[in-house]
Design a protein around this motif. Structure first.
Motif, mmCIF file in Angstrom:
data_model
loop_
_atom_site.group_PDB
_atom_site.id
_atom_site.type_symbol
_atom_site.label_atom_id
_atom_site.label_comp_id
_atom_site.label_asym_id
_atom_site.label_seq_id
_atom_site.Cartn_x
_atom_site.Cartn_y
_atom_site.Cartn_z
ATOM 1 N N GLU A 103 -6.397 10.410 -5.371
ATOM 2 C CA GLU A 103 -7.518 9.698 -5.990
ATOM 3 C C GLU A 103 -7.543 8.235 -5.545
ATOM 4 O OE1 GLU A 103 -10.130 10.687 -7.812
ATOM 5 O OE2 GLU A 103 -9.437 12.702 -7.312
ATOM 6 N N TYR A 104 -6.375 7.615 -5.492
ATOM 7 C CA TYR A 104 -6.294 6.233 -5.030
ATOM 8 C C TYR A 104 -6.768 6.126 -3.582
ATOM 9 C CZ TYR A 104 -4.340 1.908 -3.241
ATOM 10 O OH TYR A 104 -4.189 0.695 -2.613
ATOM 11 N N ARG A 105 -6.334 7.049 -2.723
ATOM 12 C CA ARG A 105 -6.719 7.009 -1.310
ATOM 13 C C ARG A 105 -8.229 7.175 -1.145
ATOM 14 N NH1 ARG A 105 -1.931 9.968 -0.934
ATOM 15 N NH2 ARG A 105 -3.014 11.954 -0.708
ATOM 16 N N LYS A 106 -8.825 8.080 -1.921
ATOM 17 C CA LYS A 106 -10.275 8.273 -1.840
ATOM 18 C C LYS A 106 -11.018 7.005 -2.233
ATOM 19 C CE LYS A 106 -10.542 13.238 -2.595
ATOM 20 N NZ LYS A 106 -10.995 14.301 -3.502
ATOM 21 N N GLU A 107 -10.592 6.385 -3.325
ATOM 22 C CA GLU A 107 -11.239 5.159 -3.786
ATOM 23 C C GLU A 107 -11.050 4.023 -2.784
ATOM 24 O OE1 GLU A 107 -13.711 3.031 -6.077
ATOM 25 O OE2 GLU A 107 -13.209 5.134 -6.405
ATOM 26 N N LYS A 108 -9.863 3.906 -2.242
ATOM 27 C CA LYS A 108 -9.563 2.863 -1.260
ATOM 28 C C LYS A 108 -10.413 3.055 -0.007
ATOM 29 C CE LYS A 108 -6.773 -0.289 0.618
ATOM 30 N NZ LYS A 108 -6.832 -1.668 0.264
ATOM 31 N N ASN A 109 -10.497 4.273 0.503
ATOM 32 C CA ASN A 109 -11.291 4.550 1.704
ATOM 33 C C ASN A 109 -12.775 4.304 1.455
ATOM 34 O OD1 ASN A 109 -9.002 5.195 3.114
ATOM 35 N ND2 ASN A 109 -9.183 7.379 2.733
ATOM 36 N N LYS A 110 -13.237 4.611 0.243
ATOM 37 C CA LYS A 110 -14.633 4.378 -0.103
ATOM 38 C C LYS A 110 -14.943 2.882 -0.074
ATOM 39 C CE LYS A 110 -17.857 5.207 -3.909
ATOM 40 N NZ LYS A 110 -17.974 5.752 -5.263
ATOM 41 N N LYS A 111 -14.050 2.066 -0.636
ATOM 42 C CA LYS A 111 -14.253 0.616 -0.641
ATOM 43 C C LYS A 111 -14.263 0.055 0.771
ATOM 44 C CE LYS A 111 -12.225 -0.350 -5.148
ATOM 45 N NZ LYS A 111 -11.113 -1.016 -5.846
ATOM 46 N N VAL A 112 -13.364 0.525 1.610
ATOM 47 C CA VAL A 112 -13.302 0.049 2.999
ATOM 48 C C VAL A 112 -14.585 0.430 3.733
ATOM 49 C CG1 VAL A 112 -12.109 0.355 5.206
ATOM 50 C CG2 VAL A 112 -10.801 0.025 3.111
ATOM 51 N N TYR A 113 -15.057 1.649 3.531
ATOM 52 C CA TYR A 113 -16.278 2.113 4.181
ATOM 53 C C TYR A 113 -17.480 1.265 3.747
ATOM 54 C CZ TYR A 113 -20.419 4.904 5.098
ATOM 55 O OH TYR A 113 -21.660 5.306 5.499
ATOM 56 N N LEU A 114 -17.614 1.034 2.450
ATOM 57 C CA LEU A 114 -18.751 0.266 1.952
ATOM 58 C C LEU A 114 -18.701 -1.184 2.429
ATOM 59 C CD1 LEU A 114 -19.078 1.678 -1.658
ATOM 60 C CD2 LEU A 114 -20.555 2.124 0.308
ATOM 61 N N ARG A 115 -17.504 -1.750 2.492
ATOM 62 C CA ARG A 115 -17.370 -3.124 2.975
ATOM 63 C C ARG A 115 -17.806 -3.207 4.440
ATOM 64 N NH1 ARG A 115 -11.802 -4.565 3.433
ATOM 65 N NH2 ARG A 115 -11.654 -3.781 1.327
ATOM 66 N N ALA A 116 -17.421 -2.249 5.240
ATOM 67 C CA ALA A 116 -17.804 -2.241 6.650
ATOM 68 C C ALA A 116 -19.302 -1.977 6.801
ATOM 69 C CB ALA A 116 -17.006 -1.196 7.409
ATOM 70 N N LYS A 117 -19.827 -1.083 6.004
ATOM 71 C CA LYS A 117 -21.251 -0.736 6.080
ATOM 72 C C LYS A 117 -22.135 -1.924 5.709
ATOM 73 C CE LYS A 117 -24.634 2.473 4.213
ATOM 74 N NZ LYS A 117 -24.881 3.499 3.211
#
Length: 77
Positions: A56-70
């Motif tokens: 769950e932590y990894r999913k949330e972390k990857n989502k934040k990184v993706y949105l920041r890059a987007k």
């Protein structure tokens, strides 16, 4: 051109094997500190925290990184 799909262990950039990650997930809470695990597997403390905190932590972390890059106005489109 179609590139081959590699498994996690075939990628040269991956330092941790699937067995290493299983060990980290299993011993993260009650076992040695993140610093001790990092020294054992020769990776950063951040890598241990990433894999030890759960899916769950990894999913949330990857989502934040993706949105920041987007949402980065300087990114190449």
């Amino acid at each position: 051109m179609k590139y081959p799909r590699y498994t996690r262990e075939q990628k040269l950039s991956c330092k941790l094997s699937d067995e290493d990650i299983a060990y980290i997930e299993e011993h993260f809470i009650e076992g040695p500190t993140a610093e001790d695990l990092a020294a054992r597997f020769n990776v950063s403390k951040t890598a241990i925290l990433y894999w030890g905190r759960g899916e769950e932590y990894r999913k949330e972390k990857n989502k934040k990184v993706y949105l920041r890059a987007k949402n980065n106005p300087n990114r190449i489109k």
